[in-house]
Design an enzyme around this catalytic site. Structure first.
Site, PDB file in Angstrom:
ATOM      1  N   TYR A   1       8.368   2.376  -3.085  1.00  0.00           N
ATOM      2  CA  TYR A   1       8.684   1.218  -2.235  1.00  0.00           C
ATOM      3  C   TYR A   1       8.168  -0.198  -2.833  1.00  0.00           C
ATOM      4  O   TYR A   1       8.556  -1.344  -2.278  1.00  0.00           O
ATOM      5  CB  TYR A   1       8.047   1.121  -0.677  1.00  0.00           C
ATOM      6  CG  TYR A   1       6.595   1.303  -0.679  1.00  0.00           C
ATOM      7  CD1 TYR A   1       5.616   0.436  -1.085  1.00  0.00           C
ATOM      8  CD2 TYR A   1       6.142   2.674  -0.487  1.00  0.00           C
ATOM      9  CE1 TYR A   1       4.143   0.730  -0.890  1.00  0.00           C
ATOM     10  CE2 TYR A   1       4.689   3.038  -0.303  1.00  0.00           C
ATOM     11  CZ  TYR A   1       3.869   2.066  -0.698  1.00  0.00           C
ATOM     12  OH  TYR A   1       2.473   2.132  -0.395  1.00  0.00           O
ATOM     13  N   LYS A   2       7.781  -0.074  -3.962  1.00  0.00           N
ATOM     14  CA  LYS A   2       7.306  -1.379  -4.914  1.00  0.00           C
ATOM     15  C   LYS A   2       8.504  -1.880  -5.531  1.00  0.00           C
ATOM     16  O   LYS A   2       9.519  -2.147  -5.308  1.00  0.00           O
ATOM     17  CB  LYS A   2       6.053  -1.297  -5.380  1.00  0.00           C
ATOM     18  CG  LYS A   2       4.825  -1.031  -4.468  1.00  0.00           C
ATOM     19  CD  LYS A   2       3.665  -0.584  -5.094  1.00  0.00           C
ATOM     20  CE  LYS A   2       2.602  -0.743  -4.164  1.00  0.00           C
ATOM     21  NZ  LYS A   2       1.198   0.144  -4.333  1.00  0.00           N
TER      22      LYS A   2
ATOM     23  N   ASP B   1      -1.600   6.203 -12.437  1.00  0.00           N
ATOM     24  CA  ASP B   1      -0.971   5.797 -11.341  1.00  0.00           C
ATOM     25  C   ASP B   1      -0.076   4.547 -11.828  1.00  0.00           C
ATOM     26  O   ASP B   1      -0.444   3.583 -12.262  1.00  0.00           O
ATOM     27  CB  ASP B   1      -1.947   5.119 -10.265  1.00  0.00           C
ATOM     28  CG  ASP B   1      -1.693   4.653  -8.934  1.00  0.00           C
ATOM     29  OD1 ASP B   1      -0.268   4.409  -9.015  1.00  0.00           O
ATOM     30  OD2 ASP B   1      -2.410   5.162  -8.023  1.00  0.00           O
TER      31      ASP B   1
ATOM     32  N   ARG C   1      -1.681 -13.076  -5.010  1.00  0.00           N
ATOM     33  CA  ARG C   1      -0.666 -12.340  -5.863  1.00  0.00           C
ATOM     34  C   ARG C   1       0.531 -12.832  -5.543  1.00  0.00           C
ATOM     35  O   ARG C   1       1.080 -12.814  -4.698  1.00  0.00           O
ATOM     36  CB  ARG C   1      -1.007 -10.890  -5.717  1.00  0.00           C
ATOM     37  CG  ARG C   1      -1.835 -10.132  -5.913  1.00  0.00           C
ATOM     38  CD  ARG C   1      -1.792  -8.547  -6.214  1.00  0.00           C
ATOM     39  NE  ARG C   1      -1.003  -8.234  -4.904  1.00  0.00           N
ATOM     40  CZ  ARG C   1      -0.981  -6.729  -4.570  1.00  0.00           C
ATOM     41  NH1 ARG C   1      -1.460  -5.874  -5.494  1.00  0.00           N
ATOM     42  NH2 ARG C   1      -0.333  -6.430  -3.382  1.00  0.00           N
TER      43      ARG C   1
ATOM     44  N   PHE D   1      -7.361   1.115  -7.616  1.00  0.00           N
ATOM     45  CA  PHE D   1      -6.977   0.981  -6.362  1.00  0.00           C
ATOM     46  C   PHE D   1      -7.843   1.840  -5.249  1.00  0.00           C
ATOM     47  O   PHE D   1      -8.183   2.927  -5.630  1.00  0.00           O
ATOM     48  CB  PHE D   1      -5.603   1.257  -6.119  1.00  0.00           C
ATOM     49  CG  PHE D   1      -4.880   1.197  -4.996  1.00  0.00           C
ATOM     50  CD1 PHE D   1      -4.469  -0.164  -4.508  1.00  0.00           C
ATOM     51  CD2 PHE D   1      -4.378   2.014  -3.854  1.00  0.00           C
ATOM     52  CE1 PHE D   1      -3.954  -0.564  -3.335  1.00  0.00           C
ATOM     53  CE2 PHE D   1      -3.911   1.698  -2.695  1.00  0.00           C
ATOM     54  CZ  PHE D   1      -3.605   0.614  -2.386  1.00  0.00           C
TER      55      PHE D   1
HETATM   56  C1  LIG Z   1       0.593   0.687  -3.491  1.00  0.00           C
HETATM   57  C2  LIG Z   1      -0.295   1.760  -4.166  1.00  0.00           C
HETATM   58  C3  LIG Z   1      -0.447   2.901  -3.788  1.00  0.00           C
HETATM   59  C4  LIG Z   1      -0.109   3.247  -2.469  1.00  0.00           C
HETATM   60  O1  LIG Z   1      -0.302   4.545  -1.942  1.00  0.00           O
HETATM   61  P1  LIG Z   1       0.322   4.842  -0.720  1.00  0.00           P
HETATM   62  O2  LIG Z   1      -0.264   6.343  -0.557  1.00  0.00           O
HETATM   63  O3  LIG Z   1       1.803   4.885  -0.700  1.00  0.00           O
HETATM   64  O4  LIG Z   1      -0.129   4.149   0.558  1.00  0.00           O
HETATM   65  C5  LIG Z   1      -1.152   3.945  -4.541  1.00  0.00           C
HETATM   66  N1  LIG Z   1      -1.927   3.384  -5.831  1.00  0.00           N
HETATM   67  C6  LIG Z   1      -1.717   1.907  -6.021  1.00  0.00           C
HETATM   68  C7  LIG Z   1      -2.562   1.456  -7.466  1.00  0.00           C
HETATM   69  C8  LIG Z   1      -1.002   1.086  -5.265  1.00  0.00           C
HETATM   70  O5  LIG Z   1      -0.812  -0.176  -5.891  1.00  0.00           O
END
Ligand SMILES: *Cc1c(COP(=O)(O)O)cnc(C)c1O
Length: 411
Positions: free
Chosen positions: A223-224, A198, A370, A126
């Protein structure tokens, strides 16, 4: 095989997880396949947050830090998340955003391997992870070794005693492909390197065991699949065996052993408490805590089983409809997280056309559509409806309507 809507309804009728959907606020007629980006609102969250605002903040004010357990909330909510990811109480705490936590843990992990000069990651990680890995490497004078996504086995072969830390996302945010967290961690440990995972796309949806996988450090998203609401705080995990050695770089006062001693020198709190920086965002934290109630009485093994059934069903429906799309997600169930991605160069427009039909998914550059299948509230009929709308949009080419090419800030 011909799959029809009755087959989907029959699967829902015998679904042991079906009752969990009742725990969510579900807009009428919406097929929501984006719980991997922002989970749906659980019932009861609004009331709990309102109580914190009106009674605890409005009336009880500053006393609430003690009397309403505000100060303990990061650990308390962390312990609940620990039980969902196979960690021990005291190994998880809730604070800050995922991005900030990535930085904190990477810095700490690299400092625990002085004399080693390399951080390993992969190309498809990411963007936030990639950027922060680059920043940590620059700050500490290390180099980054970037493995080709899909060729992690080769990268593991190349590991050596120069590697301080290897950092990967457990699930690829584009394709949903999973790493074997236990095997990768063990390969890293074999050369003395630490791991930082992560879990953004796996916490709350896989039957994870960080203990069994012997993971060193991990971060995840509130939040996911944990449904904590927009911008919910993130969680971080530090294996108990590392907690005494772990030096968190953002040495704010609330990570101090005695914050209210107001002493001149930073002295880290014992245990996971040192992973905290400053005052918790109580309103978001309370929303996340209330949201976790949807997991009450639900086993993560059942969540994972439903996730596999849903993703399998979506892949079958797509094959059945002859969509002519390539599936970017692994076809082997145990190799995927909980979304199914299809490739199409006009994926953005197609996702917009689906949106107009009440089917919400998302698009990720360069060609990934997705469709996230949260096992807590997605039904098999939702999957069937989504795929049949997708078939219609592709056959009629309705996505060519210029209205569908207008991009907002968030895609
Ligand atoms: C959604 C996501 C994030 C989100 O990071 P934020 O700091 O909350 O914006 C980080 N890593 C991955 C792999 C994600 O999918």
């Amino acid at each position: 095989m011909r799959v029809n809507r009755f087959d989907a309804a029959a699967l829902d009728a015998v679904d042991p997880m079906a009752f969990v959907r009742e725990r969510f606020v579900i807009p009428e007629g919406l097929v929501y396949l984006d719980g991997n980006s922002l989970g749906m609102l659980p019932k009861g969250v609004a009331e709990r947050v309102e109580d914190v605002i009106r009674r605890q903040w409005g009336n009880d004010l500053i006393r609430s830090w003690n009397t309403h357990g505000w100060m303990d909330a990061p650990r308390r909510v962390g312990d609940r998340i620990a039980s969902l990811i196979g960690a021990q109480a005291g190994e998880v705490i809730v604070a800050d955003s995922t991005s900030v936590n990535i930085y904190k843990l990477l810095m700490a992990a690299c400092r625990m391997r002085p004399g080693r000069s390399v951080i390993v990651t992969e190309e498809g990680n990411f963007p936030s992870d990639r950027y922060l890995i680059a920043s940590v490497a620059e700050g500490l004078g290390l180099t980054v070794r970037v493995a080709k996504t899909g060729h992690i086995a080769d990268a593991l072969q190349d590991l050596d005693d120069r590697v301080a830390v290897a950092s990967f996302s457990h699930a690829d945010y584009r394709t949903g492909a999973l790493h074997d967290i236990k095997a990768v961690t063990s390969a890293c440990h074999a050369v003395g390197a630490l791991t930082m995972w992560d879990l953004a796309h796996t916490a709350g949806v896989l039957d994870l065991s960080l203990t069994d996988a012997n993971v060193d450090f991990a971060v995840g998203c509130g939040y996911k699949f944990l449904n904590g609401g927009p911008g919910a705080p993130s969680f971080l995990y530090v294996a108990e065996r590392h907690q005494a050695m772990f030096e968190q770089p953002l040495t704010g006062w609330l990570g101090h052993a005695k914050p209210f001693a107001m002493s001149e020198v930073y002295e880290p709190s014992a245990g996971i408490g040192r992973a905290v920086v400053g005052t918790p965002s109580m309103l978001s934290l309370v929303a996340l805590e209330a949201a976790l109630d949807v997991f009450d009485g639900v086993s993560m093994a059942a969540v994972r089983a439903k996730s596999i059934a849903l993703t399998d069903f979506m892949i079958d429906c797509a094959a059945d409809q002859n969509l002519g799309l390539s599936v970017a997600t692994p076809l082997v169930a145990r190799e995927r997280s909980s979304h199914v991605s299809f490739r199409h160069l006009n994926g953005f427009e197609i996702v917009q056309a689906l949106f107009a039909r009440g089917v919400v998914g998302d698009f990720r550059e360069p060609d990934i559509m997705r469709l996230g299948l949260s096992p807590l509230y997605t039904r098999f009929v939702d999957v069937w409806d989504a795929v049949s709308h997708l078939g219609d949009v592709l056959r009629t080419e309705s996505w060519r309507d210029p209205a569908y090419s207008i991009r907002g800030t968030v895609t």
